[in-house]
Scaffold this motif. Structure first.
Motif, PDB file in Angstrom:
ATOM      1  N   ASN A  65      50.397  50.993  46.042  1.00  0.00           N
ATOM      2  CA  ASN A  65      51.339  50.477  45.044  1.00  0.00           C
ATOM      3  C   ASN A  65      50.655  49.597  44.003  1.00  0.00           C
ATOM      4  OD1 ASN A  65      53.472  51.736  46.324  1.00  0.00           O
ATOM      5  ND2 ASN A  65      54.038  49.940  47.538  1.00  0.00           N
ATOM      6  N   VAL A  66      49.747  48.737  44.476  1.00  0.00           N
ATOM      7  CA  VAL A  66      49.049  47.840  43.558  1.00  0.00           C
ATOM      8  C   VAL A  66      48.166  48.633  42.596  1.00  0.00           C
ATOM      9  CG1 VAL A  66      47.322  46.023  43.381  1.00  0.00           C
ATOM     10  CG2 VAL A  66      49.123  45.843  45.094  1.00  0.00           C
ATOM     11  N   VAL A  67      47.392  49.568  43.134  1.00  0.00           N
ATOM     12  CA  VAL A  67      46.484  50.357  42.295  1.00  0.00           C
ATOM     13  C   VAL A  67      47.262  51.238  41.328  1.00  0.00           C
ATOM     14  CG1 VAL A  67      44.745  52.186  42.309  1.00  0.00           C
ATOM     15  CG2 VAL A  67      44.603  50.320  43.967  1.00  0.00           C
ATOM     16  N   LEU A  97      37.654  31.263  47.703  1.00  0.00           N
ATOM     17  CA  LEU A  97      36.222  31.059  47.946  1.00  0.00           C
ATOM     18  C   LEU A  97      35.529  32.392  48.193  1.00  0.00           C
ATOM     19  CD1 LEU A  97      36.309  27.880  50.234  1.00  0.00           C
ATOM     20  CD2 LEU A  97      35.573  28.016  47.847  1.00  0.00           C
ATOM     21  N   LYS A  98      36.200  33.263  48.920  1.00  0.00           N
ATOM     22  CA  LYS A  98      35.621  34.571  49.212  1.00  0.00           C
ATOM     23  C   LYS A  98      35.547  35.436  47.955  1.00  0.00           C
ATOM     24  CE  LYS A  98      35.772  37.929  52.983  1.00  0.00           C
ATOM     25  NZ  LYS A  98      34.513  37.404  53.563  1.00  0.00           N
ATOM     26  N   MET A  99      36.578  35.367  47.110  1.00  0.00           N
ATOM     27  CA  MET A  99      36.593  36.164  45.884  1.00  0.00           C
ATOM     28  C   MET A  99      35.566  35.654  44.874  1.00  0.00           C
ATOM     29  SD  MET A  99      38.643  38.620  46.360  1.00  0.00           S
ATOM     30  CE  MET A  99      38.574  39.266  44.702  1.00  0.00           C
ATOM     31  N   GLU A 100      35.310  34.344  44.877  1.00  0.00           N
ATOM     32  CA  GLU A 100      34.320  33.786  43.951  1.00  0.00           C
ATOM     33  C   GLU A 100      32.915  34.283  44.253  1.00  0.00           C
ATOM     34  OE1 GLU A 100      34.924  29.611  44.350  1.00  0.00           O
ATOM     35  OE2 GLU A 100      36.399  29.507  42.724  1.00  0.00           O
ATOM     36  N   GLU A 101      32.711  34.791  45.456  1.00  0.00           N
ATOM     37  CA  GLU A 101      31.393  35.309  45.839  1.00  0.00           C
ATOM     38  C   GLU A 101      31.152  36.712  45.293  1.00  0.00           C
ATOM     39  OE1 GLU A 101      31.352  35.131  50.058  1.00  0.00           O
ATOM     40  OE2 GLU A 101      31.396  32.931  50.153  1.00  0.00           O
ATOM     41  N   GLU A 102      32.228  37.363  44.808  1.00  0.00           N
ATOM     42  CA  GLU A 102      32.066  38.708  44.249  1.00  0.00           C
ATOM     43  C   GLU A 102      31.307  38.616  42.927  1.00  0.00           C
ATOM     44  OE1 GLU A 102      32.814  41.217  45.939  1.00  0.00           O
ATOM     45  OE2 GLU A 102      34.131  40.356  47.475  1.00  0.00           O
ATOM     46  N   ASN A 103      30.230  39.349  42.826  1.00  0.00           N
ATOM     47  CA  ASN A 103      29.353  39.236  41.653  1.00  0.00           C
ATOM     48  C   ASN A 103      29.731  40.175  40.523  1.00  0.00           C
ATOM     49  OD1 ASN A 103      27.689  37.284  42.902  1.00  0.00           O
ATOM     50  ND2 ASN A 103      26.569  38.888  43.997  1.00  0.00           N
ATOM     51  N   ASP A 104      30.705  41.061  40.757  1.00  0.00           N
ATOM     52  CA  ASP A 104      31.016  42.057  39.728  1.00  0.00           C
ATOM     53  C   ASP A 104      32.219  41.674  38.880  1.00  0.00           C
ATOM     54  OD1 ASP A 104      32.876  42.323  41.701  1.00  0.00           O
ATOM     55  OD2 ASP A 104      32.936  44.510  41.658  1.00  0.00           O
ATOM     56  N   ASP A 105      32.679  40.442  38.994  1.00  0.00           N
ATOM     57  CA  ASP A 105      33.813  40.028  38.191  1.00  0.00           C
ATOM     58  C   ASP A 105      33.640  38.583  37.745  1.00  0.00           C
ATOM     59  OD1 ASP A 105      36.818  41.312  37.822  1.00  0.00           O
ATOM     60  OD2 ASP A 105      36.742  39.135  37.623  1.00  0.00           O
ATOM     61  N   LYS A 162      39.206  44.696  46.411  1.00  0.00           N
ATOM     62  CA  LYS A 162      38.532  43.658  47.181  1.00  0.00           C
ATOM     63  C   LYS A 162      39.457  42.471  47.425  1.00  0.00           C
ATOM     64  CE  LYS A 162      33.865  44.819  45.610  1.00  0.00           C
ATOM     65  NZ  LYS A 162      32.745  44.431  44.727  1.00  0.00           N
ATOM     66  N   ALA A 163      40.322  42.176  46.446  1.00  0.00           N
ATOM     67  CA  ALA A 163      41.259  41.075  46.597  1.00  0.00           C
ATOM     68  C   ALA A 163      42.187  41.323  47.790  1.00  0.00           C
ATOM     69  CB  ALA A 163      42.075  40.901  45.314  1.00  0.00           C
ATOM     70  N   ILE A 164      42.698  42.551  47.903  1.00  0.00           N
ATOM     71  CA  ILE A 164      43.597  42.885  49.012  1.00  0.00           C
ATOM     72  C   ILE A 164      42.843  42.870  50.339  1.00  0.00           C
ATOM     73  CG2 ILE A 164      45.085  44.672  49.970  1.00  0.00           C
ATOM     74  CD1 ILE A 164      45.625  45.579  47.090  1.00  0.00           C
ATOM     75  N   THR A 165      41.666  43.477  50.358  1.00  0.00           N
ATOM     76  CA  THR A 165      40.872  43.523  51.592  1.00  0.00           C
ATOM     77  C   THR A 165      40.487  42.127  52.053  1.00  0.00           C
ATOM     78  OG1 THR A 165      39.965  45.687  50.984  1.00  0.00           O
ATOM     79  CG2 THR A 165      38.766  44.434  52.655  1.00  0.00           C
ATOM     80  N   ASN A 166      40.012  41.314  51.120  1.00  0.00           N
ATOM     81  CA  ASN A 166      39.597  39.955  51.480  1.00  0.00           C
ATOM     82  C   ASN A 166      40.781  39.119  51.958  1.00  0.00           C
ATOM     83  OD1 ASN A 166      36.912  40.385  50.895  1.00  0.00           O
ATOM     84  ND2 ASN A 166      37.033  39.590  48.815  1.00  0.00           N
ATOM     85  N   PHE A 167      41.953  39.334  51.371  1.00  0.00           N
ATOM     86  CA  PHE A 167      43.134  38.579  51.799  1.00  0.00           C
ATOM     87  C   PHE A 167      43.477  38.904  53.251  1.00  0.00           C
ATOM     88  CE2 PHE A 167      47.577  37.599  52.354  1.00  0.00           C
ATOM     89  CZ  PHE A 167      47.743  36.412  51.665  1.00  0.00           C
ATOM     90  N   THR A 168      43.474  40.193  53.590  1.00  0.00           N
ATOM     91  CA  THR A 168      43.808  40.568  54.974  1.00  0.00           C
ATOM     92  C   THR A 168      42.752  40.064  55.953  1.00  0.00           C
ATOM     93  OG1 THR A 168      42.760  42.726  54.617  1.00  0.00           O
ATOM     94  CG2 THR A 168      45.133  42.599  54.298  1.00  0.00           C
ATOM     95  N   GLU A 209      52.157  35.173  46.660  1.00  0.00           N
ATOM     96  CA  GLU A 209      53.598  35.418  46.702  1.00  0.00           C
ATOM     97  C   GLU A 209      53.913  36.910  46.634  1.00  0.00           C
ATOM     98  OE1 GLU A 209      55.031  33.089  43.484  1.00  0.00           O
ATOM     99  OE2 GLU A 209      54.926  31.175  44.585  1.00  0.00           O
ATOM    100  N   LEU A 210      53.060  37.668  45.934  1.00  0.00           N
ATOM    101  CA  LEU A 210      53.235  39.123  45.883  1.00  0.00           C
ATOM    102  C   LEU A 210      53.031  39.732  47.271  1.00  0.00           C
ATOM    103  CD1 LEU A 210      53.584  41.741  44.195  1.00  0.00           C
ATOM    104  CD2 LEU A 210      51.096  41.747  43.898  1.00  0.00           C
ATOM    105  N   ILE A 211      52.039  39.234  48.000  1.00  0.00           N
ATOM    106  CA  ILE A 211      51.786  39.714  49.359  1.00  0.00           C
ATOM    107  C   ILE A 211      53.001  39.447  50.246  1.00  0.00           C
ATOM    108  CG2 ILE A 211      50.366  39.406  51.413  1.00  0.00           C
ATOM    109  CD1 ILE A 211      48.886  40.836  49.216  1.00  0.00           C
ATOM    110  N   ILE A 212      53.557  38.239  50.152  1.00  0.00           N
ATOM    111  CA  ILE A 212      54.744  37.901  50.941  1.00  0.00           C
ATOM    112  C   ILE A 212      55.918  38.784  50.541  1.00  0.00           C
ATOM    113  CG2 ILE A 212      56.406  36.083  51.457  1.00  0.00           C
ATOM    114  CD1 ILE A 212      54.191  34.038  51.040  1.00  0.00           C
ATOM    115  N   SER A 213      56.062  39.002  49.230  1.00  0.00           N
ATOM    116  CA  SER A 213      57.155  39.826  48.726  1.00  0.00           C
ATOM    117  C   SER A 213      57.097  41.242  49.280  1.00  0.00           C
ATOM    118  CB  SER A 213      57.120  39.857  47.196  1.00  0.00           C
ATOM    119  OG  SER A 213      58.095  40.736  46.679  1.00  0.00           O
TER     120      SER A 213
END
Length: 276
Positions: A127-129, A22-30, A86-92, A50-54
């Motif tokens: 690592n992700v970037v 829901l938070k990521m859907e609010e991003e207007n640049d993607d 933003k995906a990583i920041t919003n997840f945390t 699952e990547l975050i858990i890994s």
């Protein structure tokens, strides 16, 4: 604490991912969440969780393999670097709020939690970037090579007449490829007339004209004549304004006119046949 956080994420993954989505859907640049199917979105979101858990629980080898696989997918799906960050920041952020609401965080463990997050987030982001950038660079390079091959081929049109359609910006690297393919094609197809079609070239400046003139001179050295076709009015104005000398060229505005002149140069013509 690492295992506690990983265990909490695993236990509440569906709720965390739902809030994160829901938070990521609010991003207007993607446009990922607007254009992709629900199945792809659900699978990608699940893989991200699952990547975050890994990253918290599994060995570097397993985590790296999952990271590389995920990076390939998000590049294909059109995620930008800013969207990944933003995906990583919003997840945390979602994780922190959820853990706080559920009472997992208190005065005794909040400091340890913040230390773990501060030590976990920078390497994860890096690592992700880094993985994303490698996949992106590799993808761009492959696409560039494919475009170069597709847009610099000499195509036989008639006996002794060939055409090379040029598409996109012509830089020094592409000019070298054009020259090689042009000379190889003239000899291979025994072309006497070559039509360089610049309809798909957006801008013709002094450098582009220089490359085209060099190509024409090389064609003449192997015994063929080069014609320039597809000159649009705006391109003609630019050529005149820049003072580019194309006097040694036969030029036409359309491919049809170029073909007619090429046929004339090889002692042929297109004629209408009356039906009996």
């Amino acid at each position: 604490m690492n295992k506690l956080i990983a265990g909490y994420i695993h236990e509440h993954l569906d709720e965390v991912l739902e809030k994160w989505t829901l938070k990521m859907e609010e991003e207007n640049d993607d446009r990922f969440f607007q254009i992709m199917s629900d199945r792809i979105i659900d699978n990608t979101v699940r893989e991200f969780g699952e990547l975050i858990i890994s990253s918290l629980t599994e060995s570097d080898e397993i985590y790296t393999a999952k990271l590389n696989e995920f990076s390939v997918k998000v590049v294909q799906y059109g995620w930008s670097v800013s969207f990944v960050l933003k995906a990583i920041t919003n997840f945390t952020n979602v994780l922190y709020v959820k853990m706080d609401e559920d009472g997992y965080l208190n005065d005794q463990n909040i400091k340890s939690y913040m230390e773990i997050m501060n030590n976990w987030m920078p390497p994860l982001t890096h690592n992700v970037v880094e993985a994303y950038s490698k996949v992106w660079d590799r993808t761009v390079q492959v696409q560039k090579m494919a475009l170069q091959e597709l847009s610099a081929s000499l195509i036989p049109m008639f006996d002794k007449i060939s055409v090379m359609p040029l598409v996109g910006t012509i830089d020094t690297e592409r000019a070298k490829l054009i020259m090689e393919n042009l000379l190889h094609g003239v000899v291979k197809h025994r072309a006497e007339v070559v039509l360089l079609d610049i309809t798909g070239v957006p801008v013709v400046d002094t450098m582009v004209a220089h490359h085209i003139i060099q190509a024409a001179d090389a064609v003449r050295l192997v015994g063929a004549k080069c014609m320039l076709v597809g000159i649009r009015p705006e391109i003609a104005q630019t050529i005149v304004a820049l003072g580019i000398n194309l006097n040694d060229f036969t030029t036409t505005s359309t491919m049809q006119k170029g073909v007619e002149q090429a046929l004339a140069l090889t002692n042929r013509a297109i004629v209408e046949v009356d039906e009996q």
